[in-house]
Design a protein around this motif. Sequence first.
Motif, PDB file in Angstrom:
ATOM      1  N   THR A   2      65.850  23.553  24.683  1.00 59.20           N
ATOM      2  CA  THR A   2      67.188  24.167  25.172  1.00 59.20           C
ATOM      3  C   THR A   2      67.014  25.499  24.797  1.00 59.20           C
ATOM      4  OG1 THR A   2      68.259  23.642  23.155  1.00 59.20           O
ATOM      5  CG2 THR A   2      68.392  21.828  24.472  1.00 59.20           C
ATOM      6  N   PRO A   3      68.072  26.319  25.529  1.00 57.60           N
ATOM      7  CA  PRO A   3      68.023  27.617  24.999  1.00 57.60           C
ATOM      8  C   PRO A   3      68.582  27.924  23.667  1.00 57.60           C
ATOM      9  CG  PRO A   3      69.135  27.280  27.219  1.00 57.60           C
ATOM     10  CD  PRO A   3      68.911  25.988  26.596  1.00 57.60           C
ATOM     11  N   GLU A   4      69.283  27.086  23.065  1.00 58.21           N
ATOM     12  CA  GLU A   4      69.455  27.341  21.622  1.00 58.21           C
ATOM     13  C   GLU A   4      68.316  26.900  20.736  1.00 58.21           C
ATOM     14  OE1 GLU A   4      71.472  25.284  23.696  1.00 58.21           O
ATOM     15  OE2 GLU A   4      73.152  26.655  24.009  1.00 58.21           O
ATOM     16  N   ALA A   5      67.667  25.884  21.218  1.00 56.78           N
ATOM     17  CA  ALA A   5      66.368  25.744  20.475  1.00 56.78           C
ATOM     18  C   ALA A   5      65.252  26.737  20.638  1.00 56.78           C
ATOM     19  CB  ALA A   5      65.633  24.447  20.871  1.00 56.78           C
ATOM     20  N   ARG A   6      65.122  27.390  21.482  1.00 55.00           N
ATOM     21  CA  ARG A   6      64.597  28.439  21.889  1.00 55.00           C
ATOM     22  C   ARG A   6      64.983  29.560  20.850  1.00 55.00           C
ATOM     23  NH1 ARG A   6      64.569  28.457  28.119  1.00 55.00           N
ATOM     24  NH2 ARG A   6      63.528  26.281  28.320  1.00 55.00           N
ATOM     25  N   GLN A   7      66.062  29.853  20.847  1.00 51.98           N
ATOM     26  CA  GLN A   7      66.318  30.896  19.989  1.00 51.98           C
ATOM     27  C   GLN A   7      66.340  30.727  18.457  1.00 51.98           C
ATOM     28  OE1 GLN A   7      69.971  32.910  21.335  1.00 51.98           O
ATOM     29  NE2 GLN A   7      70.379  33.759  19.237  1.00 51.98           N
ATOM     30  N   LEU A   8      66.509  29.385  18.065  1.00 49.43           N
ATOM     31  CA  LEU A   8      66.334  29.008  16.737  1.00 49.43           C
ATOM     32  C   LEU A   8      64.776  29.038  16.256  1.00 49.43           C
ATOM     33  CD1 LEU A   8      68.567  25.911  16.090  1.00 49.43           C
ATOM     34  CD2 LEU A   8      68.400  28.104  14.923  1.00 49.43           C
ATOM     35  N   PHE A   9      63.768  28.558  17.378  1.00 45.57           N
ATOM     36  CA  PHE A   9      62.369  28.825  17.150  1.00 45.57           C
ATOM     37  C   PHE A   9      62.040  30.311  17.243  1.00 45.57           C
ATOM     38  CE2 PHE A   9      57.981  28.435  19.304  1.00 45.57           C
ATOM     39  CZ  PHE A   9      57.687  27.647  18.172  1.00 45.57           C
ATOM     40  N   LEU A  10      62.566  31.295  17.775  1.00 48.90           N
ATOM     41  CA  LEU A  10      62.333  32.588  17.754  1.00 48.90           C
ATOM     42  C   LEU A  10      62.808  33.258  15.867  1.00 48.90           C
ATOM     43  CD1 LEU A  10      61.021  35.475  18.455  1.00 48.90           C
ATOM     44  CD2 LEU A  10      63.495  35.728  19.502  1.00 48.90           C
ATOM     45  N   ALA A  11      63.840  32.662  15.687  1.00 49.82           N
ATOM     46  CA  ALA A  11      64.488  32.903  14.337  1.00 49.82           C
ATOM     47  C   ALA A  11      63.463  32.341  13.268  1.00 49.82           C
ATOM     48  CB  ALA A  11      65.930  32.417  14.468  1.00 49.82           C
ATOM     49  N   LEU A  12      63.115  31.059  13.552  1.00 53.18           N
ATOM     50  CA  LEU A  12      62.184  30.426  12.741  1.00 53.18           C
ATOM     51  C   LEU A  12      60.699  31.594  12.454  1.00 53.18           C
ATOM     52  CD1 LEU A  12      61.664  28.368  10.506  1.00 53.18           C
ATOM     53  CD2 LEU A  12      60.790  26.986  12.294  1.00 53.18           C
ATOM     54  N   ALA A  13      60.318  31.966  13.622  1.00 56.30           N
ATOM     55  CA  ALA A  13      59.117  32.714  13.525  1.00 56.30           C
ATOM     56  C   ALA A  13      59.180  34.244  13.109  1.00 56.30           C
ATOM     57  CB  ALA A  13      58.695  32.961  15.262  1.00 56.30           C
ATOM     58  N   LEU A  14      60.467  34.727  13.144  1.00 55.74           N
ATOM     59  CA  LEU A  14      61.032  36.226  12.489  1.00 55.74           C
ATOM     60  C   LEU A  14      61.113  35.848  10.904  1.00 55.74           C
ATOM     61  CD1 LEU A  14      63.244  37.483  15.103  1.00 55.74           C
ATOM     62  CD2 LEU A  14      60.842  38.089  14.884  1.00 55.74           C
ATOM     63  N   LEU A  15      61.629  34.538  10.580  1.00 53.06           N
ATOM     64  CA  LEU A  15      61.952  34.521   9.318  1.00 53.06           C
ATOM     65  C   LEU A  15      60.557  34.151   8.481  1.00 53.06           C
ATOM     66  CD1 LEU A  15      63.986  33.653   6.915  1.00 53.06           C
ATOM     67  CD2 LEU A  15      63.701  31.342   7.739  1.00 53.06           C
ATOM     68  N   PHE A  16      59.744  33.497   8.947  1.00 51.45           N
ATOM     69  CA  PHE A  16      58.183  33.292   8.674  1.00 51.45           C
ATOM     70  C   PHE A  16      57.548  34.578   8.558  1.00 51.45           C
ATOM     71  CE2 PHE A  16      57.914  28.511   9.927  1.00 51.45           C
ATOM     72  CZ  PHE A  16      58.487  28.356   8.996  1.00 51.45           C
ATOM     73  N   GLN A  17      57.746  35.492   9.469  1.00 49.14           N
ATOM     74  CA  GLN A  17      56.783  36.633   9.521  1.00 49.14           C
ATOM     75  C   GLN A  17      57.718  37.653   8.353  1.00 49.14           C
ATOM     76  OE1 GLN A  17      54.261  37.786  11.052  1.00 49.14           O
ATOM     77  NE2 GLN A  17      54.323  39.618   9.762  1.00 49.14           N
ATOM     78  N   GLY A  18      58.803  37.498   8.298  1.00 51.70           N
ATOM     79  CA  GLY A  18      59.511  38.442   7.361  1.00 51.70           C
ATOM     80  C   GLY A  18      59.241  38.002   5.957  1.00 51.70           C
ATOM     81  N   GLY A  19      59.403  36.857   5.550  1.00 53.65           N
ATOM     82  CA  GLY A  19      59.065  35.999   4.403  1.00 53.65           C
ATOM     83  C   GLY A  19      57.806  36.366   3.963  1.00 53.65           C
ATOM     84  N   GLY A  20      56.920  36.478   4.778  1.00 48.56           N
ATOM     85  CA  GLY A  20      55.350  36.761   4.379  1.00 48.56           C
ATOM     86  C   GLY A  20      55.141  38.217   4.219  1.00 48.56           C
ATOM     87  N   ALA A  21      55.999  39.226   4.815  1.00 53.47           N
ATOM     88  CA  ALA A  21      55.927  40.462   4.648  1.00 53.47           C
ATOM     89  C   ALA A  21      56.345  40.916   3.343  1.00 53.47           C
ATOM     90  CB  ALA A  21      56.535  41.090   5.698  1.00 53.47           C
ATOM     91  N   LEU A  22      57.291  40.172   2.629  1.00 51.29           N
ATOM     92  CA  LEU A  22      57.779  40.330   1.195  1.00 51.29           C
ATOM     93  C   LEU A  22      56.816  39.999   0.183  1.00 51.29           C
ATOM     94  CD1 LEU A  22      61.392  38.754   1.706  1.00 51.29           C
ATOM     95  CD2 LEU A  22      60.570  41.311   1.817  1.00 51.29           C
ATOM     96  N   PHE A  23      55.612  39.396   0.362  1.00 50.33           N
ATOM     97  CA  PHE A  23      54.740  39.242  -0.635  1.00 50.33           C
ATOM     98  C   PHE A  23      53.456  40.201  -0.418  1.00 50.33           C
ATOM     99  CE2 PHE A  23      57.056  35.077  -0.368  1.00 50.33           C
ATOM    100  CZ  PHE A  23      57.297  34.866  -1.578  1.00 50.33           C
ATOM    101  N   PRO A  24      52.485  40.246  -1.530  1.00 53.71           N
ATOM    102  CA  PRO A  24      51.218  41.354  -1.242  1.00 53.71           C
ATOM    103  C   PRO A  24      50.294  40.563  -0.294  1.00 53.71           C
ATOM    104  CG  PRO A  24      51.789  40.823  -3.497  1.00 53.71           C
ATOM    105  CD  PRO A  24      52.986  39.885  -2.741  1.00 53.71           C
ATOM    106  N   VAL A  25      49.616  41.442   0.559  1.00 56.61           N
ATOM    107  CA  VAL A  25      48.897  40.850   1.261  1.00 56.61           C
ATOM    108  C   VAL A  25      47.520  40.574   0.452  1.00 56.61           C
ATOM    109  CG1 VAL A  25      48.408  43.181   2.483  1.00 56.61           C
ATOM    110  CG2 VAL A  25      48.043  41.236   3.661  1.00 56.61           C
ATOM    111  N   LYS A  26      46.691  39.618   0.960  1.00 52.26           N
ATOM    112  CA  LYS A  26      45.397  39.427   0.201  1.00 52.26           C
ATOM    113  C   LYS A  26      44.635  40.266   1.228  1.00 52.26           C
ATOM    114  CE  LYS A  26      42.328  35.760   0.624  1.00 52.26           C
ATOM    115  NZ  LYS A  26      42.258  34.339   0.660  1.00 52.26           N
ATOM    116  N   PRO A  27      43.613  40.822   0.459  1.00 53.25           N
ATOM    117  CA  PRO A  27      42.555  41.518   1.364  1.00 53.25           C
ATOM    118  C   PRO A  27      41.875  40.580   2.240  1.00 53.25           C
ATOM    119  CG  PRO A  27      42.487  42.400  -0.942  1.00 53.25           C
ATOM    120  CD  PRO A  27      43.269  40.994  -0.746  1.00 53.25           C
ATOM    121  N   PRO A  28      41.516  41.297   3.650  1.00 55.06           N
ATOM    122  CA  PRO A  28      40.570  40.196   4.303  1.00 55.06           C
ATOM    123  C   PRO A  28      39.212  40.308   4.035  1.00 55.06           C
ATOM    124  CG  PRO A  28      40.741  42.589   5.322  1.00 55.06           C
ATOM    125  CD  PRO A  28      41.821  42.481   3.990  1.00 55.06           C
TER     126      PRO A  28
END
Length: 188
Positions: free
Chosen positions: A64-90
């Motif tokens: 549904t449109p609401e589910a799509r928006q929640l899905f995007l919110a979840l994607a942004l949350l995961f990206q933001g949460g991951g950015a708050l931690f140090p990045v491991k060298p590649p």
Amino acid sequence: MDALMAALVAAAFAQVGDRPAWLASILADRYRAPGLVIAAATVALLGAGLLAAAAGALLAPRLTPEARQLFLALALLFQGGGALFPVKPPDRLAGWRLGAALTSLIGLFILAFGDGVQFIVLALAARAQLPWLAAIGAMLGSLAVIAPAAILGEAGWTGLPLITLRRIIGVLFVLAAIGLGLSALRLI
């Protein structure tokens, strides 16, 4: 067109201080060919983005449109949460003997495909009439960060205040995710 711009901005922010840009700087130093690394990154990012966009297009009719928006919110949350931690060298791909072009292409594809940007592309593509625009936007946004990293080289790239920038960007992603999520749930 909104998928293109949203993906471009999200990918540009997400790549700051992340592993694909760092790997591009390492490979550009090793092969002394930043232009070749940038070209390989372009193909790798576009391929990974198109796969994510195709998955988003397949998923879209089931949400549904609401589910799509929640899905995007979840994607942004995961990206933001991951950015708050140090990045491991590649992984430096030191043992790879495929040459500059193939090592850059395959190595950057692997990192790009497993990156949080692909989750954002998938979520944006699920909301878009033209899902492939999310892939193009993400490629362009990622290149806006990866190209300077390749040109600067590893010492120049890692000498930038990436940790501070990454944390600020992480907070912005989390705030955007909270706003989108609350809006999708009609709480604001």
